[in-house]
Design a protein around this motif. Structure first.
Motif, mmCIF file in Angstrom:
data_model
loop_
_atom_site.group_PDB
_atom_site.id
_atom_site.type_symbol
_atom_site.label_atom_id
_atom_site.label_comp_id
_atom_site.label_asym_id
_atom_site.label_seq_id
_atom_site.Cartn_x
_atom_site.Cartn_y
_atom_site.Cartn_z
ATOM 1 N N GLU A 281 5.822 -0.578 -0.390
ATOM 2 C CA GLU A 281 4.983 0.492 -1.342
ATOM 3 C C GLU A 281 5.572 -0.123 -2.825
ATOM 4 O O GLU A 281 4.833 0.379 -3.883
ATOM 5 N N GLY A 282 6.601 -0.849 -2.890
ATOM 6 C CA GLY A 282 7.191 -1.114 -4.182
ATOM 7 C C GLY A 282 7.916 -2.656 -4.054
ATOM 8 O O GLY A 282 8.204 -2.875 -2.809
ATOM 9 N N ASP B 81 0.602 -3.442 -10.601
ATOM 10 C CA ASP B 81 1.597 -3.067 -9.672
ATOM 11 C C ASP B 81 1.329 -3.940 -8.386
ATOM 12 O O ASP B 81 2.453 -4.781 -7.910
ATOM 13 N N LEU C 125 -5.244 0.174 -5.099
ATOM 14 C CA LEU C 125 -4.153 0.040 -5.815
ATOM 15 C C LEU C 125 -4.398 -0.352 -7.205
ATOM 16 O O LEU C 125 -5.270 -0.783 -7.690
ATOM 17 N N ASN D 72 -6.143 8.134 -9.234
ATOM 18 C CA ASN D 72 -4.694 8.319 -9.950
ATOM 19 C C ASN D 72 -4.337 6.863 -10.469
ATOM 20 O O ASN D 72 -3.586 7.173 -11.634
ATOM 21 N N ARG D 73 -4.649 5.942 -10.239
ATOM 22 C CA ARG D 73 -4.289 4.560 -10.619
ATOM 23 C C ARG D 73 -4.954 4.506 -12.033
ATOM 24 O O ARG D 73 -4.080 3.862 -13.155
ATOM 25 N N HIS E 299 -1.671 7.058 3.362
ATOM 26 C CA HIS E 299 -2.972 6.908 2.963
ATOM 27 C C HIS E 299 -3.894 6.262 4.150
ATOM 28 O O HIS E 299 -3.560 5.475 4.906
ATOM 29 N N GLN F 246 -3.942 -2.691 0.089
ATOM 30 C CA GLN F 246 -4.592 -1.681 -0.120
ATOM 31 C C GLN F 246 -5.687 -1.925 -1.126
ATOM 32 O O GLN F 246 -5.449 -2.475 -2.158
ATOM 33 N N GLY G 135 0.788 -1.201 -0.031
ATOM 34 C CA GLY G 135 -0.156 -0.037 0.091
ATOM 35 C C GLY G 135 0.931 1.171 -0.063
ATOM 36 O O GLY G 135 1.930 1.056 -0.075
ATOM 37 N N HIS G 136 0.277 2.326 -0.029
ATOM 38 C CA HIS G 136 0.812 3.698 -0.101
ATOM 39 C C HIS G 136 1.046 4.360 1.233
ATOM 40 O O HIS G 136 -0.120 4.472 1.938
ATOM 41 N N LYS G 137 2.301 4.516 1.965
ATOM 42 C CA LYS G 137 2.281 5.213 3.386
ATOM 43 C C LYS G 137 1.596 6.417 3.220
ATOM 44 O O LYS G 137 1.612 7.195 2.396
ATOM 45 N N SER H 158 -6.915 7.775 -4.393
ATOM 46 C CA SER H 158 -5.889 6.673 -5.018
ATOM 47 C C SER H 158 -6.429 6.037 -6.134
ATOM 48 O O SER H 158 -5.647 5.785 -7.069
#
Length: 318
Positions: free
Chosen positions: A151-152, A179, A175, A235-236, A133, A172, A129-131, A232
Motif C-alpha cells: 500500500e505504500g 504515489d 491510484l 479521493n485521489r 478495495h 490498482q 493498491g489499497h487493502k 478511490s
C-alpha cells in the motif's frame, strides 16, 4: 464601524475531463439493458460503481445490490460490478447457474489477463493498491497465492516472495499516479529485475482527471471534487489538489457544500470522479452560484473518445 463584506466566489472553473469514464458508462449501461431485457429484479454483486446517487437510482429501477451469492435466488440475472471479482466468485456464480453479465472495466480485465498469463510462466506478483478495495480483492483473487500487496513505500521492504527471478508488478487502476510511481520505484530499487507492465495499469481516465486537477489547482483558490467517500479515484483527486497546496473538499452532493469554505475564495475549481454523474456537478454549480459565483468557465483539456463494447446478449445489434 461598518461590517466587512466577505469576499464571495466569483468564478467556477470546470476541470476537463471530469466525471464518467468509459468503464463506468459501460457498467451502468449493462445494468440498464439487463433491466430492460429481463425485467426487475437484477442482482448486482457489490455497488456497480462507487457512487451513492447512481446506486440509489438503479435501486429504484429494480437493481438489488448484494455482497454474498447466497443472497441471489436460483435462476436470477447477476451482474458483476465494474471493479471485477475473484476467480472463486466467478466459478461459484457459474456453478449456481445464474445468468451472468460481467461489468468489470476492460482495463481491470486487462490486469487480470496479464496476471493469468504471467502466472503460467511462473511469475509471482507485487500489487500496488489499497487493502480491502474490491478491485484489489478481485485482482488478487485471480490466483490462490503468489500476489503480495503493498500500500505504500514502507511495505515494499516487508515483501518476501519465494523467488525474485520471475517477479512482476501490477497496480490498482484508480491510484494516485504520483504515489503509484513512487511505490513502483521502491519496488524496482529492491527488485531490479522486476517486470513492469508494458503500459501502466492506472487507467487513462484516472490519469487524465488527475492531470486536469494539477493544471487547475494553480488557477483557483479552492477545489471541490464531486464523488462518494468509497470512490478511490475521487479521493485521489482531492489528495492531488491538497498536495499542490490548494484547499480541497470532496462532496457526495450539493447539500454537503458549506458556505464558509468559500469565504475569501474567488475562484472555485470543480471536478468529478470517474463514477460521479454530471447531474451532480450541475447541482453543485447551482449551489455555488447561489453563494455568489457569477461565471462558469470550462478548462481546455483532453477529449476522451474511448468506448467499450457491451457483453453479448445485451447489445442492440445481437
Amino acid at each position: 464601524m461598518s461590517a466587512v463584506t466577505p469576499v464571495l466566489p466569483q468564478e467556477i472553473i470546470l476541470a476537463e475531463p471530469r466525471g464518467f469514464c468509459a468503464g463506468v458508462d459501460r457498467a451502468i449501461e449493462i445494468v440498464d439493458r439487463a433491466l430492460q431485457k429481463f425485467g426487475r429484479p437484477i442482482y448486482v454483486r457489490h455497488e456497480i460503481v462507487h457512487n451513492t446517487y447512481v446506486v440509489n437510482d438503479l435501486k429504484e429501477r429494480g437493481a438489488i445490490f448484494i455482497e454474498e451469492l447466497d443472497d441471489v435466488p436460483p435462476g436470477a440475472t447477476l451482474v458483476f460490478s465494474a471493479h471485477g471479482v475473484s476467480q472463486a466468485i466467478q466459478k461459484e456464480a457459474e456453478r449456481r447457474g445464474f445468468r451472468i453479465f460481467d461489468a468489470t472495466c476492460p482495463l481491470v480485465t486487462k490486469v487480470h489477463v496479464e496476471v493469468a498469463k504471467l502466472h503460467k510462466e511462473g511469475y509471482e506478483f507485487i500489487m500496488i493498491g489499497h487493502k480491502g478495495h474490491p478491485e484489489v480483492e478481485g485482482t488478487m483473487g485471480q490466483l490462490d497465492s503468489g500476489i503480495h500487496l503493498v500500500e505504500g513505500v514502507e511495505d515494499v521492504a516487508r515483501v518476501q516472495p519465494s523467488q525474485t527471478e520471475l517477479l512482476a508488478v501490477v497496480t490498482q487502476t484508480t491510484l494516485s499516479v504520483d504515489d503509484a510511481a513512487e511505490i513502483a520505484a521502491a519496488v524496482k530499487a529492491r527488485f531490479p529485475n522486476v517486470r513492469e507492465p508494458k503500459q501502466q495499469d492506472i487507467c487513462y481516465a484516472t490519469q487524465n482527471r488527475q492531470d486536469a486537477v494539477k493544471v487547475m489547482s494553480g488557477q483557483v483558490d479552492i477545489v471541490i471534487v464531486v464523488g462518494s467517500p468509497t470512490s478511490s479515484n475521487s479521493n485521489r483527486l482531492r489528495e492531488v489538489a491538497k498536495k499542490l497546496g490548494t484547499e480541497s473538499y470532496m462532496v457526495d452532493s450539493a447539500e454537503e457544500l458549506q458556505a464558509e469554505w468559500f469565504e475569501g475564495r474567488q475562484r472555485v475549481g470543480l471536478t468529478a470522479g470517474a463514477s460521479a454523474p454530471e447531474i451532480l456537478v450541475k447541482a453543485v454549480i447551482d449551489r455555488i452560484k447561489a453563494l455568489g459565483a457569477v461565471s462558469v468557465r470550462k478548462m481546455d483539456g483532453i477529449e476522451e473518445t474511448v468506448k467499450f463494447p457491451l457483453p453479448k446478449g445485451l447489445r442492440m445489434d445481437v
